[in-house]
Design an enzyme around this catalytic site. Structure first.
Site, mmCIF file in Angstrom:
data_model
loop_
_atom_site.group_PDB
_atom_site.id
_atom_site.type_symbol
_atom_site.label_atom_id
_atom_site.label_comp_id
_atom_site.label_asym_id
_atom_site.label_seq_id
_atom_site.Cartn_x
_atom_site.Cartn_y
_atom_site.Cartn_z
ATOM 1 N N ASP A 131 -44.372 51.880 57.960
ATOM 2 C CA ASP A 131 -45.450 52.695 58.531
ATOM 3 C C ASP A 131 -45.177 53.191 59.942
ATOM 4 O O ASP A 131 -46.084 53.658 60.630
ATOM 5 C CB ASP A 131 -46.758 51.898 58.519
ATOM 6 C CG ASP A 131 -46.696 50.642 59.371
ATOM 7 O OD1 ASP A 131 -45.578 50.201 59.695
ATOM 8 O OD2 ASP A 131 -47.768 50.103 59.713
ATOM 9 N N GLU A 132 -43.923 53.122 60.373
ATOM 10 C CA GLU A 132 -43.641 53.418 61.774
ATOM 11 C C GLU A 132 -42.224 53.973 61.903
ATOM 12 O O GLU A 132 -41.304 53.476 61.257
ATOM 13 C CB GLU A 132 -43.753 52.096 62.535
ATOM 14 C CG GLU A 132 -43.883 52.175 64.004
ATOM 15 C CD GLU A 132 -43.901 50.771 64.627
ATOM 16 O OE1 GLU A 132 -43.795 50.714 65.851
ATOM 17 O OE2 GLU A 132 -43.988 49.752 63.904
ATOM 18 N N ASP A 136 -46.985 56.357 64.055
ATOM 19 C CA ASP A 136 -47.478 55.056 63.605
ATOM 20 C C ASP A 136 -48.681 55.303 62.690
ATOM 21 O O ASP A 136 -49.670 55.894 63.116
ATOM 22 C CB ASP A 136 -47.895 54.239 64.832
ATOM 23 C CG ASP A 136 -48.017 52.759 64.541
ATOM 24 O OD1 ASP A 136 -47.782 52.362 63.388
ATOM 25 O OD2 ASP A 136 -48.363 51.999 65.468
#
Length: 367
Positions: A115-116, A21
């Site tokens: 983003d993850e 993350d």
């Protein structure tokens, strides 16, 4: 749970899952690219009356600023907040760099957003034996290539890996071993379980379920009776068991958001107001992923729990938040006058097209 090949029952086949993350991703990119913003409270999003925070820097979070918060509220909580217009093409380019770093370690990559991502490193391409060392290598390479910080959670399933990545944020990592898993979940407040929002959390508390242990003390029948299909999921994760696989190239067919109200609604205007954050969330995801869809669906759950949905398919893809808002409003307006109160509204986009439309089956994505 008797089968030999069950991941929870067979340590020999224990999986190694990493949840990566990025820390305050959009805001961190902006601070990286503009030195004047470093160390300052930054919100990515619109500062206008109807604006919404898409991301907040850690300096802004200290004031309680959160993503999806109305910009006026954010500004009130942090008067020095600096608003920056989102640059999705930059975030997408950085995300691509990060995914290439993942691919050096494993082909089993399931991106959740820009983003993850979940990574299955049971088979590691570099021959690194410890998953924690794989995570360290990935985080160091991300820092070296992009200048950004990532946090990581390492465990034997997706649920615990995601919990673990929150545990040492920002710029940290944490391992939940098979021995630690059940105890870790036991102490967890139900509101901290991924996928349990405020409405489900309130329902659990009304049933006397405050922690993972409270949940674990219930029978499977009890959990399913009160929470339907997801009841079985809650039953197993409260025991630290989650056999969902990391799915590369997951085909997404729709993007949706819904909300259960604390009190049932009967009038059009309050319902329309409740739709706004859902519309923002759905559109932000479309922006994140660079996807556009042609079909808008409104979901309505009445106070008696009956669920209906109404859809409209446009000739061309929905091209902006305002268009999504107006189609959603028209679908809602068409249901009036209503003979019952409403307890939940949801909105979703489907029928995705990516750039040129080739075979629609090949261009569909989902949520």
């Amino acid at each position: 749970m008797e089968h030999d090949d069950d991941q929870a029952a067979s340590p020999a086949r224990q999986r190694k899952i990493i949840h990566i993350d990025m820390d305050a991703f959009y805001a961190s990119v902006e601070q990286r690219d503009n030195p004047d913003l470093r160390g300052k409270p930054v919100a990515v999003g619109g500062s206008r009356e109807r604006g919404v925070v898409a991301a907040a820097s850690y300096e802004a979070r200290k004031f309680g600023v959160r993503s999806a918060m109305p910009s006026v509220t954010a500004k009130r909580q942090c008067p020095d907040l600096i608003f920056v217009k989102p640059r999705f093409e930059v975030y997408k380019a950085v995300s691509q760099q990060i995914r290439e770093i993942f691919a050096e370690q494993t082909l089993m990559i399931e991106p959740l957003s820009l983003d993850e991502a979940y990574l299955d490193v049971t088979e590691n391409l570099q021959g690194i034996s410890l998953a924690r060392d794989v995570a360290l290598a990935i985080r160091a390479k991300i820092k070296e290539v992009t200048g950004l910080n990532a946090s990581a959670g390492i465990s034997y399933n997706k649920f615990l890996a995601k919990l673990a990545s929150d545990h040492r944020k920002p710029n940290g990592q944490y391992v939940i071993t098979p021995e630690m898993g059940p105890a870790f979940v036991e102490a967890l407040p139900v509101g901290k379980f991924h996928g349990i929002g405020p409405a489900t959390s309130a329902k659990m508390k009304s049933l006397g379920l405050y922690t993972g242990l409270d949940m674990r003390n219930q029978s499977l029948e009890f959990m399913q009776a009160h929470f339907g299909k997801t009841g079985a999921y809650y039953y197993w994760i409260s025991r630290g068991v989650d056999n969902r696989e990391v799915r590369p190239n997951r085909i997404r067919k729709s993007v949706g958001a819904e909300n259960t109200f604390s009190t049932d609604l009967t009038a059009f205007e309050p319902m329309l107001a409740e739709l706004q954050p859902l519309i923002d969330k759905v559109w932000r995801h479309c922006e994140d992923e660079g996807t556009r869809g042609r079909t808008v669906t409104l979901k309505v759950k009445f106070a008696d729990f009956e669920v209906i949905s109404r859809s409209r398919t446009q000739t061309d893809a929905i091209n902006g938040r305002e268009e999504l808002k107006s189609v959603s409003a028209e679908l809602l307006r068409a249901l009036f006058p209503m003979d019952r109160a409403v307890r939940l509204l949801g909105v979703s986009i489907s029928g995705f097209v990516m750039g040129r439309t080739e075979d629609p089956e090949q261009t569909s994505l989902g949520f």
